[in-house]
Design a protein around this motif. Structure first.
Motif: not given
Length: 209
Positions: A69-86, A131-141
């Motif tokens: 999840x960390x690697x995915x969130x940081x893959x674009x070089x920016x931790x978006x606000x919604x990613x920080x909350x997740x 909440x935390x999705x087992x499927x993957x990061x929220x943006x994937x859902x």
């Protein structure tokens, strides 16, 4: 992909199978990072690097999911606000007060899901994930919905048709950071607004069978 058992079955919680010193350090570090209720870009990058340095093989499901999840969130070089909350939500569950128990993470069983669970329609319907999705990061859902013609929202409004609650949670949902969205959805549903509260499992089964 159904990963909702990964926390419960994790070798992370069995002393004989993993370096407990590194494990305890990870718990303490995660707790420290979320102590102020937020995780910034620098803190997220530090945590990712620390995991890479201290868990070489990443053979534990809990460490794996946090790292992915960390690697995915940081893959674009920016931790978006919604990613920080997740990320904060996920780390809260990881460091929660039941960490030392035999089964520290359990699927939420007291949530006010619609009963019976409704049939799901995707096209032109609005979904909110919390909440935390087992499927993957929220943006994937969200992508799984928009790719099928649906709509997504980050807040509970009259236009939301389905609130999907992540399966990696615990029974203290009422006091969690995502509980406010669920409570608002309950209030709207009780007021006669056509909004459904469903489990991630029901959502996954409807999409993938």
């Amino acid at each position: 992909m159904d990963l909702h058992q990964e926390f419960q079955n994790s070798r992370f919680f069995h002393q004989a199978r993993i370096d407990r010193r590194s494990a305890d350090e990870l718990v303490g570090m995660a707790a420290g990072l979320i102590a102020d209720g937020t995780v910034n870009q620098q803190e997220a990058e530090f945590l990712k690097g620390w995991i890479e340095s201290n868990f070489i093989h990443f053979d534990d499901p809990v460490v794996n999911i946090i790292y992915r999840r960390l690697a995915n969130m940081l893959s674009d070089g920016i931790l978006q606000p919604e990613e920080s909350i997740e990320l904060v939500e996920m780390l809260h569950k990881f460091t929660g007060p039941t960490l030392a128990t035999d089964k520290p993470f359990t699927a939420p069983s007291t949530l006010p899901f619609c009963d019976p669970a409704p049939a799901l329609v995707i096209p032109d319907r609005c979904y909110l994930f919390t909440g935390t999705m087992a499927y993957g990061p929220r943006k994937s859902c969200e992508a799984a919905v928009t790719d099928r013609g649906g709509i997504t929202s980050g807040t509970v409004t009259n236009r939301v048709h389905y609130v999907v609650v992540g399966s990696i949670g615990n029974n203290q949902w009422l006091h969690s950071s995502y509980g406010t969205k669920i409570m608002k959805a309950v209030e709207m549903r009780d007021a006669g607004i056509p909004i459904s509260i469903i489990s991630e499992n029901h959502w996954q089964e409807s999409l993938f069978g």
